[in-house]
Write a protein that holds these residues in place. Structure first.
Motif, short mmCIF file in Angstrom:
data_model
loop_
_atom_site.label_atom_id
_atom_site.label_comp_id
_atom_site.label_asym_id
_atom_site.label_seq_id
_atom_site.Cartn_x
_atom_site.Cartn_y
_atom_site.Cartn_z
N HIS A 40 12.58 1.08 -0.81
CA HIS A 40 11.80 -0.11 -1.10
C HIS A 40 12.01 -0.48 -2.57
O HIS A 40 12.32 0.38 -3.40
N SER A 132 4.51 5.08 -3.02
CA SER A 132 3.88 3.99 -3.74
C SER A 132 2.64 4.53 -4.42
O SER A 132 2.14 5.61 -4.08
N GLU A 363 6.62 -5.81 3.19
CA GLU A 363 7.22 -4.61 2.63
C GLU A 363 8.33 -4.06 3.53
O GLU A 363 9.20 -3.33 3.06
#
Length: 498
Positions: A40, A132, A363
């Motif tokens: 990501h 994250s 995402e």
């Protein structure tokens, strides 16, 4: 004896085996899917930040970049290796949610149902799939909530020490944990039991939290509190949209099928005489919602407490689910929740079939196409005359682009990229001696970057190759002859936070 607190302190036995099996099953699933797409954009940034260790960054404390660096060093510089801590954090979150159900008097069935509810939650799966700040923030919140419940139930002030440690470490990951602390204190002041807010153990817990958080707070203070600038930008840019979408996204992120469970949890905490000591947890959630709405924060900021309320609602759900058709209803609802959450949050679909999931959870799309972006930049770099490459620079508009080039560029002979985005700006500027051509990659439609460079021409475009409409699809790669001013003079104008 405090009438708000139960006479006996016994809790049901912990359903360690079935809860452990559920947590392990989710961990195996996340591990198996971890390499399906790619990094990501935020993960690329965390890895770059980890390569520049500091006590703080303009947009975050240091914990997640440290975890990213450790994970890639231990398990490999791949999506699978990086995501091992996220997988473990998701499994730990599921276990703690079951412990919350137990703390609230839930028996074996309620604990298992709480673990299953967390396991099928879209939010848990989403943050468990990739590294994250929200991944570790979720775990910190449910852990703090569990410790708070133990404190409220027992009245034993020594639990403040563990809470202080959890808050301190949580602050090293994300400042949002402060909202939880405020919401819990306000709720306890409102409905009790207030005696837990007195005594030396509370002071000791606060000291522990401050000592653990101090290095990052000092870094922020000595750098002018840049994270407040970033937070203000989020509120200014997205605050109205966040407020409008707050309720629907709360429902969608957790799972619409869990709504009756957490509503039952609120009712139980408020009405059950045996849980009078835990009533403040029901009050803390609306207080938290007010704080998030007032600040224009993102809807998911309040989700961890919804998991706690869901755990509270599992005991009445177990009592309700007696009879074959009711059991079947719960099972079908769980399967539907698991399937929909997986499709929206996990890489279970082919990358070229993401149009619908990506519209709900963007995402997903931000994990596609980074190697192809690097290939497009490499093609632009090849247009730089060989004699000028020692003075040439690659400049990326945002941290995702810079992180991708830093990760995949060396295999294509590319130099380290520069960017003015977030903390990337602190790792520059290029030396003024780098006064040759500049290869610029910027998001499609952004014309602002061009005013800093001269003699620019588009030499290519980014194509993910999967038809995914993410932030980089169609981004132009531009070759410029140079900069309008020396890099040192230009750099303050190139720094940006949004």
């Amino acid at each position: 004896m405090n009438p708000e607190r139960p006479v006996t302190g016994g809790r049901p036995a912990f359903a360690a085996v079935p809860v452990g099996i559920i947590a392990a099953g989710i961990a195996v699933t996340l591990f198996a899917l971890s390499s399906r797409y790619g990094f990501h954009r935020d993960e690329l940034y965390f890895m770059a930040a980890g390569a520049h260790p500091a006590w703080g960054y303009v947009d975050q404390p240091p914990l997640t970049p440290i975890v990213a660096r450790a994970a890639t060093a231990l398990f490999g510089n791949t999506p699978t290796g990086l995501r091992v801590p996220a997988t473990l954090a998701a499994a730990a979150t599921i276990i703690v949610v079951a412990l919350v159900a137990r703390e609230l008097g839930g028996g074996r069935g309620a604990q298992v149902l709480a673990a299953l509810s967390a396991a099928v939650s879209g939010f848990v799966l989403a943050v468990g799939h990739m590294v994250s700040t929200a991944t570790f923030d979720l775990l910190a919140w449910v852990l703090i909530a569990w410790l708070a419940l133990r404190l409220l139930r027992t009245g034993d002030g020594r639990w403040w020490l563990a809470m202080g440690a959890a808050v301190g470490v949580g602050t090293l990951n994300k400042y949002l944990v402060g909202l939880l602390v405020v919401a819990l204190v306000v709720a306890v002041l409102a409905v009790g039991p207030r005696d837990v807010l007195r005594g030396r153990w509370l002071v000791a817990g606060v000291v522990i939290a401050v000592v653990l958080a101090a290095p990052n707070l000092w870094w922020q203070a000595t750098h002018g509190w840049p994270q407040l600038t970033v937070a203000g930008g989020i509120s200014a840019d997205d605050g109205t949209e966040n407020r409008v979408l707050f309720v629907p996204m709360q429902i969608a992120f957790l799972s619409p099928l869990l709504v009756p469970v957490w509503i039952a949890g609120i009712r139980r905490l408020w009405r059950d005489p045996g849980l009078r000591w835990a009533r403040s947890m029901a009050v803390a959630y609306p207080v938290l919602c007010v704080l998030v709405l007032a600040s224009g924060g993102k809807p998911y900021y309040a989700l961890p407490l919804l998991l706690v309320l869901t755990a509270a609602g599992c005991e009445p759900l177990v009592r309700w689910a007696r009879g074959r058709w009711r059991v079947a209803t719960v099972v079908v609802a769980g399967l539907v929740a698991a399937a929909t959450s997986a499709v929206i949050t996990l890489p279970v679909l082919p990358a070229d079939s993401l149009s619908v999931p990506n519209a709900i959870n963007e995402e997903q799309g931000e994990q596609i196409g980074w190697q192809r972006l690097t290939a497009a930049v490499a093609a632009g770099w090849s247009a730089v005359p060989a004699a000028q490459r020692s003075r040439a620079v690659i400049f990326a508009e945002n941290y995702g682009e810079a992180g991708a080039i830093a990760r995949y560029g060396p295999n294509r002979g590319l130099p380290e990229p520069y960017s003015g985005h977030m903390s990337n700006a602190d790792w520059g500027p290029p030396p003024d001696s780098s006064n040759g051509p500049v290869v610029v990659v910027a998001q499609e439609g952004d014309q602002s970057i061009g005013r800093f460079f001269t003699g620019c021409r588009v030499v290519g475009h980014v194509d993910t190759g999967r038809g995914v409409d993410n932030q980089e699809q169609g981004a132009p790669v531009t070759l410029c002859s140079g900069t309008t001013r020396p890099w040192s003079a230009l750099w303050p104008s190139l720094r940006h936070y949004y």
